[in-house]
Design a protein around this motif. Structure first.
Motif, mmCIF file in Angstrom:
data_model
loop_
_atom_site.group_PDB
_atom_site.id
_atom_site.type_symbol
_atom_site.label_atom_id
_atom_site.label_comp_id
_atom_site.label_asym_id
_atom_site.label_seq_id
_atom_site.Cartn_x
_atom_site.Cartn_y
_atom_site.Cartn_z
ATOM 1 N N TRP A 1 0.834 -1.197 0.000
ATOM 2 C CA TRP A 1 0.000 0.000 0.000
ATOM 3 C C TRP A 1 0.869 1.247 0.000
ATOM 4 C CZ3 TRP A 1 -0.399 4.209 3.150
ATOM 5 C CH2 TRP A 1 -1.478 5.055 2.912
ATOM 6 N N LEU B 1 -2.710 -10.554 -1.682
ATOM 7 C CA LEU B 1 -2.845 -9.987 -0.345
ATOM 8 C C LEU B 1 -3.656 -10.901 0.570
ATOM 9 C CD1 LEU B 1 -3.347 -6.267 -1.352
ATOM 10 C CD2 LEU B 1 -1.405 -7.220 -0.103
ATOM 11 N N PHE C 1 -3.762 -10.781 4.649
ATOM 12 C CA PHE C 1 -4.458 -9.501 4.833
ATOM 13 C C PHE C 1 -5.946 -9.730 4.558
ATOM 14 C CE2 PHE C 1 -0.097 -8.375 3.791
ATOM 15 C CZ PHE C 1 0.202 -7.487 4.822
ATOM 16 N N TRP C 2 -6.654 -10.224 5.572
ATOM 17 C CA TRP C 2 -8.040 -10.669 5.392
ATOM 18 C C TRP C 2 -8.996 -9.529 5.094
ATOM 19 C CZ3 TRP C 2 -7.883 -15.469 4.367
ATOM 20 C CH2 TRP C 2 -6.937 -16.288 4.974
#
Length: 137
Positions: free
Chosen positions: A25, A106, A111-112
């Motif tokens: 990000w 992701l 990264f749920w």
């Protein structure tokens, strides 16, 4: 068994995007603020590689896995559709912090929260499929 090669390519793709920090990000944030060349370099290499690949396919008349010639039709001339589509894609990318490619990477990295983005992408694709014939193309 024949889909193993696609799974392996996907795994390699995920590793490359992760190691190049294309799923970060922060790197995307830097790109949209014109603070770093990192993402622009990755995108530039991808565009250049695709350009070369398409030219090789067209000039060598390559065939697909079933032996059929690969036909890549020319795109329609237009301006408005590309501008509107680019703006929508860029806004989504900027607001979410990822483009569609790294969504699965992701999730695989744990990264749920990005699952919400995946659901939104699938819902948007479904709605587009329903409205496609009514939209100006």
């Amino acid at each position: 068994m024949k889909f193993i090669k696609f799974l392996l390519v996907g795994i390699v793709f995920g590793i490359v995007l992760t190691k190049s920090e294309a799923v970060s990000w922060y790197r995307i944030y830097e790109m949209f603020h014109f603070q770093s060349f990192h993402m622009f370099g990755i995108i530039g290499v991808a565009v250049f590689t695709g350009l070369i690949g398409i030219q090789v396919i067209k000039r060598k008349n390559l065939k697909d896995i079933t032996g059929q010639p690969i036909v890549i039709p020319d795109k329609e001339k237009g301006f408005t559709a590309y501008i509107v589509g680019g703006i929508l894609f860029g806004l989504g990318w900027g607001l979410v912090g990822t483009c569609p490619g790294p969504i699965y990477i992701l999730i695989g990295a744990g990264f749920w929260g990005i699952g919400v983005v995946l659901l939104g992408a699938l819902l948007g694709t479904y709605i587009y499929g329903l409205l496609k014939n009514k939209l100006p193309h």
